[in-house]
Design a protein around this motif. Structure first.
Motif, PDB file in Angstrom:
ATOM      1  N   GLU A  67      55.965  55.292  33.093  1.00 52.28           N
ATOM      2  CA  GLU A  67      55.774  56.184  33.902  1.00 52.28           C
ATOM      3  C   GLU A  67      55.219  55.777  35.500  1.00 52.28           C
ATOM      4  O   GLU A  67      55.688  56.542  36.436  1.00 52.28           O
ATOM      5  CB  GLU A  67      54.800  57.297  33.162  1.00 52.28           C
ATOM      6  CG  GLU A  67      55.248  57.842  31.876  1.00 52.28           C
ATOM      7  CD  GLU A  67      54.030  58.640  31.093  1.00 52.28           C
ATOM      8  OE1 GLU A  67      53.047  58.737  31.780  1.00 52.28           O
ATOM      9  OE2 GLU A  67      54.534  59.171  30.195  1.00 52.28           O
ATOM     10  N   ALA A  68      54.372  54.884  35.310  1.00 58.50           N
ATOM     11  CA  ALA A  68      53.974  54.379  36.765  1.00 58.50           C
ATOM     12  C   ALA A  68      55.003  54.010  37.740  1.00 58.50           C
ATOM     13  O   ALA A  68      55.047  54.268  38.848  1.00 58.50           O
ATOM     14  CB  ALA A  68      52.873  53.558  36.610  1.00 58.50           C
ATOM     15  N   TYR A  69      55.934  53.055  37.013  1.00 56.70           N
ATOM     16  CA  TYR A  69      57.002  52.639  37.795  1.00 56.70           C
ATOM     17  C   TYR A  69      58.029  53.702  38.168  1.00 56.70           C
ATOM     18  O   TYR A  69      58.680  53.758  39.365  1.00 56.70           O
ATOM     19  CB  TYR A  69      57.871  51.262  36.869  1.00 56.70           C
ATOM     20  CG  TYR A  69      56.976  50.124  36.537  1.00 56.70           C
ATOM     21  CD1 TYR A  69      56.276  49.537  37.651  1.00 56.70           C
ATOM     22  CD2 TYR A  69      56.884  49.508  35.540  1.00 56.70           C
ATOM     23  CE1 TYR A  69      55.784  48.346  37.532  1.00 56.70           C
ATOM     24  CE2 TYR A  69      56.306  48.348  35.478  1.00 56.70           C
ATOM     25  CZ  TYR A  69      55.677  47.741  36.465  1.00 56.70           C
ATOM     26  OH  TYR A  69      54.881  46.572  36.339  1.00 56.70           O
ATOM     27  N   ASP A  70      58.171  54.624  37.261  1.00 57.31           N
ATOM     28  CA  ASP A  70      59.293  55.735  37.871  1.00 57.31           C
ATOM     29  C   ASP A  70      58.314  56.490  38.958  1.00 57.31           C
ATOM     30  O   ASP A  70      59.370  56.799  39.819  1.00 57.31           O
ATOM     31  CB  ASP A  70      59.052  56.707  36.463  1.00 57.31           C
ATOM     32  CG  ASP A  70      60.353  56.319  35.467  1.00 57.31           C
ATOM     33  OD1 ASP A  70      61.253  55.413  35.961  1.00 57.31           O
ATOM     34  OD2 ASP A  70      60.491  56.704  34.283  1.00 57.31           O
ATOM     35  N   GLY A  71      57.146  56.698  39.151  1.00 51.89           N
ATOM     36  CA  GLY A  71      56.458  57.538  40.076  1.00 51.89           C
ATOM     37  C   GLY A  71      56.546  56.552  41.278  1.00 51.89           C
ATOM     38  O   GLY A  71      56.585  57.105  42.488  1.00 51.89           O
ATOM     39  N   ALA A  72      56.613  55.264  41.281  1.00 49.16           N
ATOM     40  CA  ALA A  72      56.755  54.335  42.359  1.00 49.16           C
ATOM     41  C   ALA A  72      58.283  53.985  42.797  1.00 49.16           C
ATOM     42  O   ALA A  72      58.752  53.406  43.482  1.00 49.16           O
ATOM     43  CB  ALA A  72      56.062  52.992  42.119  1.00 49.16           C
ATOM     44  N   GLY A  73      59.101  54.694  41.838  1.00 49.93           N
ATOM     45  CA  GLY A  73      60.475  54.466  42.431  1.00 49.93           C
ATOM     46  C   GLY A  73      61.122  53.296  41.896  1.00 49.93           C
ATOM     47  O   GLY A  73      62.068  52.419  42.499  1.00 49.93           O
ATOM     48  N   ARG A  74      60.267  52.430  41.095  1.00 46.25           N
ATOM     49  CA  ARG A  74      60.944  51.074  40.459  1.00 46.25           C
ATOM     50  C   ARG A  74      61.471  51.109  39.202  1.00 46.25           C
ATOM     51  O   ARG A  74      60.917  50.923  38.079  1.00 46.25           O
ATOM     52  CB  ARG A  74      59.490  50.174  40.488  1.00 46.25           C
ATOM     53  CG  ARG A  74      58.698  49.780  41.538  1.00 46.25           C
ATOM     54  CD  ARG A  74      59.513  49.230  42.588  1.00 46.25           C
ATOM     55  NE  ARG A  74      60.086  47.967  42.293  1.00 46.25           N
ATOM     56  CZ  ARG A  74      59.341  46.812  42.285  1.00 46.25           C
ATOM     57  NH1 ARG A  74      58.091  46.799  42.823  1.00 46.25           N
ATOM     58  NH2 ARG A  74      59.875  45.710  41.844  1.00 46.25           N
ATOM     59  N   THR A  75      62.837  51.779  39.324  1.00 48.49           N
ATOM     60  CA  THR A  75      63.547  52.189  37.956  1.00 48.49           C
ATOM     61  C   THR A  75      63.806  51.026  37.053  1.00 48.49           C
ATOM     62  O   THR A  75      63.856  50.965  35.922  1.00 48.49           O
ATOM     63  CB  THR A  75      64.632  52.982  38.141  1.00 48.49           C
ATOM     64  OG1 THR A  75      65.550  51.981  39.129  1.00 48.49           O
ATOM     65  CG2 THR A  75      64.388  54.235  38.969  1.00 48.49           C
ATOM     66  N   GLU A  76      64.138  49.637  37.696  1.00 45.55           N
ATOM     67  CA  GLU A  76      64.464  48.500  37.105  1.00 45.55           C
ATOM     68  C   GLU A  76      63.360  48.046  35.945  1.00 45.55           C
ATOM     69  O   GLU A  76      63.325  47.627  34.840  1.00 45.55           O
ATOM     70  CB  GLU A  76      65.081  47.397  37.826  1.00 45.55           C
ATOM     71  CG  GLU A  76      63.979  46.805  38.770  1.00 45.55           C
ATOM     72  CD  GLU A  76      63.447  47.565  40.090  1.00 45.55           C
ATOM     73  OE1 GLU A  76      62.644  47.149  40.774  1.00 45.55           O
ATOM     74  OE2 GLU A  76      64.343  48.646  40.332  1.00 45.55           O
ATOM     75  N   LEU A  77      62.089  48.276  36.442  1.00 48.26           N
ATOM     76  CA  LEU A  77      60.846  47.656  35.774  1.00 48.26           C
ATOM     77  C   LEU A  77      60.438  48.914  34.990  1.00 48.26           C
ATOM     78  O   LEU A  77      60.356  48.442  33.802  1.00 48.26           O
ATOM     79  CB  LEU A  77      59.643  47.805  36.940  1.00 48.26           C
ATOM     80  CG  LEU A  77      59.723  46.474  37.919  1.00 48.26           C
ATOM     81  CD1 LEU A  77      58.540  46.446  38.815  1.00 48.26           C
ATOM     82  CD2 LEU A  77      59.774  45.254  37.094  1.00 48.26           C
ATOM     83  N   ALA A  78      60.840  50.035  35.101  1.00 51.51           N
ATOM     84  CA  ALA A  78      60.600  51.128  34.139  1.00 51.51           C
ATOM     85  C   ALA A  78      61.532  50.858  32.987  1.00 51.51           C
ATOM     86  O   ALA A  78      61.144  51.002  31.878  1.00 51.51           O
ATOM     87  CB  ALA A  78      60.667  52.609  34.725  1.00 51.51           C
ATOM     88  N   ALA A  79      62.672  50.615  33.163  1.00 50.37           N
ATOM     89  CA  ALA A  79      63.683  50.286  32.256  1.00 50.37           C
ATOM     90  C   ALA A  79      63.353  49.161  31.344  1.00 50.37           C
ATOM     91  O   ALA A  79      63.499  49.376  30.050  1.00 50.37           O
ATOM     92  CB  ALA A  79      65.105  49.999  33.042  1.00 50.37           C
TER      93      ALA A  79
END
Length: 150
Positions: A67-79
């Motif tokens: 969720e934090a990575y999504d919020g920061a726009g880091r979709t590859e890390l969120a995945a």
């Protein structure tokens, strides 16, 4: 066979299959279990329930990080975090759906006779053992709060 032994065997199989996500996730989980075993005054073997709690804690970390990575726009890390979460969820009991959670909360409210938000602690105390890792604490609290307000 204990959960820890199962995790080790699954990690070995993942290493043989060259599944890097699964191998890494299981390795980190086993390390967290080992850390929990040596924490405190003396080392001890964790029970299967305690191992489940450690796995649930690790899963929660992955969920929050995604969720934090999504919020920061880091979709590859969120995945990546979600892929690790999917591996951990295989070792957790199936999660309660909203209808099951609502019925458990309603039963706890009638059991305790709680009315209004002042009874939230009583209801949470009654419902937590019944939920036992099958729902996130935040979800349970939200369901109790909603039921007590209506």
């Amino acid at each position: 066979m204990t959960s820890k032994q199962s995790l080790r065997e699954d990690m070995t199989a993942a290493m043989r299959a060259r599944d890097t996500v699964r191998t890494g996730t299981l390795r980190m989980t086993i390390a967290a279990i080992t850390n929990a075993e040596v924490a405190g005054k003396e080392a001890r073997e964790l029970t299967d329930d305690e191992v489940q709690q450690v796995i649930a804690k690790e899963a929660k970390k992955r969920r929050e990080a995604a969720e934090a990575y999504d919020g920061a726009g880091r979709t590859e890390l969120a995945a990546t975090e979600r892929a690790e979460l999917a591996v951990l969820e295989e070792y957790l009991p199936t999660q309660l759906d909203d209808a099951e959670l609502t019925s458990l909360v309603a039963a706890a409210i009638s059991e305790t006779g709680a009315q209004g938000m002042t009874g939230m602690g009583q209801v949470m105390k009654a419902v937590q053992p019944k939920v036992a890792g099958r729902a996130d604490g935040g979800r349970v609290a939200a369901a109790v709060k909603q039921a007590l307000q209506s």
